[in-house]
Design an enzyme around this catalytic site. Structure first.
Site, PDB file in Angstrom:
ATOM      1  N   ARG A 234      10.363 -16.016 -64.116  1.00 33.88           N
ATOM      2  CA  ARG A 234      11.823 -14.915 -64.315  1.00 33.88           C
ATOM      3  C   ARG A 234      11.611 -15.022 -65.987  1.00 33.88           C
ATOM      4  NH1 ARG A 234       9.127 -12.489 -60.864  1.00 33.88           N
ATOM      5  NH2 ARG A 234       9.960 -11.317 -59.244  1.00 33.88           N
ATOM      6  N   ASP A 258       4.550 -16.092 -68.742  1.00 35.95           N
ATOM      7  CA  ASP A 258       3.604 -15.371 -67.939  1.00 35.95           C
ATOM      8  C   ASP A 258       5.515 -14.125 -68.095  1.00 35.95           C
ATOM      9  OD1 ASP A 258       1.660 -13.701 -66.746  1.00 35.95           O
ATOM     10  OD2 ASP A 258       2.662 -13.869 -65.107  1.00 35.95           O
ATOM     11  N   GLU A 263      10.842  -7.493 -70.614  1.00 34.64           N
ATOM     12  CA  GLU A 263       9.215  -7.891 -70.152  1.00 34.64           C
ATOM     13  C   GLU A 263       9.083  -6.032 -69.855  1.00 34.64           C
ATOM     14  OE1 GLU A 263       8.400 -10.231 -67.413  1.00 34.64           O
ATOM     15  OE2 GLU A 263       8.000  -8.577 -66.446  1.00 34.64           O
ATOM     16  N   HIS A 295       2.988 -10.956 -67.604  1.00 37.93           N
ATOM     17  CA  HIS A 295       2.898 -10.780 -65.793  1.00 37.93           C
ATOM     18  C   HIS A 295       1.835 -11.114 -65.142  1.00 37.93           C
ATOM     19  CE1 HIS A 295       6.755 -10.835 -63.487  1.00 37.93           C
ATOM     20  NE2 HIS A 295       5.440 -10.923 -62.942  1.00 37.93           N
TER      21      HIS A 295
HETATM   22  P1  NAD Z   1      10.683 -20.136 -53.651  1.00 41.33           P
HETATM   23  O1  NAD Z   1      11.622 -19.057 -53.111  1.00 41.33           O
HETATM   24  O2  NAD Z   1       9.873 -20.082 -52.281  1.00 41.33           O
HETATM   25  O3  NAD Z   1      10.721 -21.599 -54.213  1.00 41.33           O
HETATM   26  C1  NAD Z   1      11.950 -21.272 -55.172  1.00 41.33           C
HETATM   27  C2  NAD Z   1      12.701 -22.848 -55.185  1.00 41.33           C
HETATM   28  O4  NAD Z   1      13.372 -22.665 -56.035  1.00 41.33           O
HETATM   29  C3  NAD Z   1      13.048 -23.531 -54.193  1.00 41.33           C
HETATM   30  O5  NAD Z   1      12.922 -24.340 -53.455  1.00 41.33           O
HETATM   31  C4  NAD Z   1      14.606 -23.036 -54.092  1.00 41.33           C
HETATM   32  O6  NAD Z   1      15.733 -24.099 -53.473  1.00 41.33           O
HETATM   33  C5  NAD Z   1      14.549 -23.491 -55.841  1.00 41.33           C
HETATM   34  N1  NAD Z   1      15.838 -23.760 -56.519  1.00 41.33           N
HETATM   35  C6  NAD Z   1      16.844 -22.878 -56.738  1.00 41.33           C
HETATM   36  N2  NAD Z   1      17.653 -22.694 -57.504  1.00 41.33           N
HETATM   37  C7  NAD Z   1      17.319 -23.739 -58.147  1.00 41.33           C
HETATM   38  C8  NAD Z   1      18.107 -24.254 -59.274  1.00 41.33           C
HETATM   39  N3  NAD Z   1      18.945 -24.359 -59.282  1.00 41.33           N
HETATM   40  N4  NAD Z   1      17.342 -25.257 -59.924  1.00 41.33           N
HETATM   41  C9  NAD Z   1      15.723 -25.871 -59.024  1.00 41.33           C
HETATM   42  N5  NAD Z   1      15.122 -25.348 -58.080  1.00 41.33           N
HETATM   43  C10 NAD Z   1      15.766 -24.024 -57.856  1.00 41.33           C
HETATM   44  O7  NAD Z   1       9.799 -18.867 -54.296  1.00 41.33           O
HETATM   45  P2  NAD Z   1       7.994 -19.889 -55.498  1.00 41.33           P
HETATM   46  O8  NAD Z   1       7.542 -18.176 -54.053  1.00 41.33           O
HETATM   47  O9  NAD Z   1       7.679 -19.965 -55.329  1.00 41.33           O
HETATM   48  O10 NAD Z   1       8.301 -18.209 -56.062  1.00 41.33           O
HETATM   49  C11 NAD Z   1       9.003 -18.907 -57.982  1.00 41.33           C
HETATM   50  C12 NAD Z   1       9.611 -17.680 -58.824  1.00 41.33           C
HETATM   51  O11 NAD Z   1       8.112 -17.533 -59.040  1.00 41.33           O
HETATM   52  C13 NAD Z   1       9.734 -16.757 -57.973  1.00 41.33           C
HETATM   53  O12 NAD Z   1      11.339 -16.662 -57.682  1.00 41.33           O
HETATM   54  C14 NAD Z   1       9.475 -15.593 -59.225  1.00 41.33           C
HETATM   55  O13 NAD Z   1      10.392 -15.510 -59.941  1.00 41.33           O
HETATM   56  C15 NAD Z   1       8.422 -15.804 -59.142  1.00 41.33           C
HETATM   57  N6  NAD Z   1       7.001 -15.636 -59.272  1.00 41.33           N
HETATM   58  C16 NAD Z   1       6.165 -15.076 -60.315  1.00 41.33           C
HETATM   59  C17 NAD Z   1       4.948 -14.220 -60.115  1.00 41.33           C
HETATM   60  C18 NAD Z   1       4.269 -14.317 -62.114  1.00 41.33           C
HETATM   61  O14 NAD Z   1       3.398 -13.290 -61.199  1.00 41.33           O
HETATM   62  N7  NAD Z   1       4.550 -14.703 -62.858  1.00 41.33           N
HETATM   63  C19 NAD Z   1       4.668 -13.977 -58.912  1.00 41.33           C
HETATM   64  C20 NAD Z   1       5.357 -14.465 -57.536  1.00 41.33           C
HETATM   65  C21 NAD Z   1       6.640 -15.161 -58.138  1.00 41.33           C
END
Ligand code: NAD
Length: 335
Positions: A234, A258, A263, A295
């Protein structure tokens, strides 16, 4: 259900129409982004379906509630654009697609790393001009490099597995370490150690108050000279003006994005005939060692099918009054 789908593109319609043959919801495909100025478009619907840059703050949610909207179906995993507390108080159910294809985002992440490292974006342009010189295209072996992964949930885990295959040394930071990654040799360390020891740093944590601008001037100062920074999570995880200073000084040697904090006014639209008004974003595009994609990390056939299927199934579950595993509530966030 009667669903108003905001921020719809042609590809959304294609995948949702196909998946909806099974569910039979009545979907109005609206191009408008959901903001306080467009809530009137949700009149006469029961649910809204939204994406990453729709704005669902308390004011918008109150407006939607007044229009009898009882459910919000996010067709994405992140929910940072929704005021969940306000939705809870208004009795609006919020559902999301927690996992559609973590592989899609992880593979794009590694794609950015390789493109930056081997300067494929520059090589592509050169070769089209019949310039086959190699000066300036020198890369490094991924094997043996230390990669710091911040957030090892579904996407971070896939990134770790891919980079393990490259022979990278993997460091990670996550309040909830992933045991299977530990077994694979991933070492969980404090954030400061991850910053100071990594050749490549990649962000895969959600955007929350604690992670807002997790990459700022103080973090950058801890990093290795010439570090590669990748953000496919994000935009607001990164303080962009601080990163620009890091790029200008050479501390950041490569930047792959990305996502971008502002954005919402840029991405998912063709602005090629317009003058970009965001000077910070425009400055980013001037660096030879920066690659920005709009994105698109999630954007694969597999992910789009899965997003449409899960979103419509979520809406059907709510319609039947059954508990939905993909609901996001204040209690869910606390847990
Ligand atoms: P997820 O919930 O499976 O994993 C997120 C991880 O981050 C968890 O293990 C959590 O414990 C950890 N976390 C929480 N707070 C933290 C901190 N302070 N420091 C370090 N780690 C911490 O989520 P995911 O499915 O792996 O997705 C991750 C992120 O990717 C989403 O939140 C979303 O913003 C982003 N995303 C981007 C796209 C894209 O197209 N660019 C698509 C999907 C998701």
């Amino acid at each position: 259900m009667h669903v108003a789908m905001f921020s719809t593109k042609g590809y959304d319609k294609t995948f949702f129409e196909s998946a909806n043959e099974k569910y039979g919801h009545e979907i109005a495909y609206l191009e408008a982004r959901l903001t306080k100025d467009t809530t009137s478009l949700a009149e006469n619907y029961q649910a809204v379906c939204v994406f990453v840059n729709d704005i669902l703050d308390a004011e918008v949610l109150r407006n939607l509630s007044g229009k009898k909207i009882s459910s919000i179906a996010l067709r994405c995993a992140g929910f940072n654009n929704v005021d969940i507390k306000a939705a809870d108080e208004l009795g609006i159910k919020v559902v999301r697609v927690p996992a559609y294809s973590p592989h899609a985002v992880a593979e794009h992440t590694v794609g950015l790393m390789l493109a930056l490292n081997r300067k494929i974006h520059r090589a592509y342009a050169r070769v089209r001009e019949a310039n086959f010189a190699l000066e300036g295209l020198l890369g490094f072996d991924m094997r043996g490099k230390t990669v710091g992964i911040i957030g090892t949930g579904k996407i971070g885990q896939c990134v770790a597995e891919l980079l393990h295959g490259f022979g990278c040394k993997l460091l990670a930071h996550d309040p909830y370490p992933n045991e299977s990654l530990k077994d694979m040799g991933v070492e969980y360390v404090k954030l400061s150690e991850l910053f100071s020891s990594s050749d490549i740093i990649t962000l895969h944590c959600p955007l929350m108050p604690e992670t807002h601008h997790i990459i700022d001037d103080s973090a950058i100062r801890m990093m290795k000279e010439g570090v590669m920074l990748i953000n496919t999570s994000r935009g607001a995880l990164v303080d962009t003006p601080d990163v620009i200073e890091g790029l200008k000084g050479g501390k950041i040697g490569y930047l792959g994005l990305d996502v971008y904090e502002e954005e919402g006014d840029l991405f998912f639209e063709d602005l090629s005939e317009k003058v970009i008004q965001d000077d910070v974003f425009s400055r980013l595009l001037t660096f030879p060692n920066v690659i920005v994609t709009g994105h698109q990390a999630f954007f694969t056939v597999e992910a789009m099918k899965s997003i449409a299927e899960t979103t419509l199934a979520n809406i059907s579950t709510i319609e039947k009054g059954e508990p939905c595993d993909n609901e996001v509530t204040v209690d869910f966030i606390k847990s």
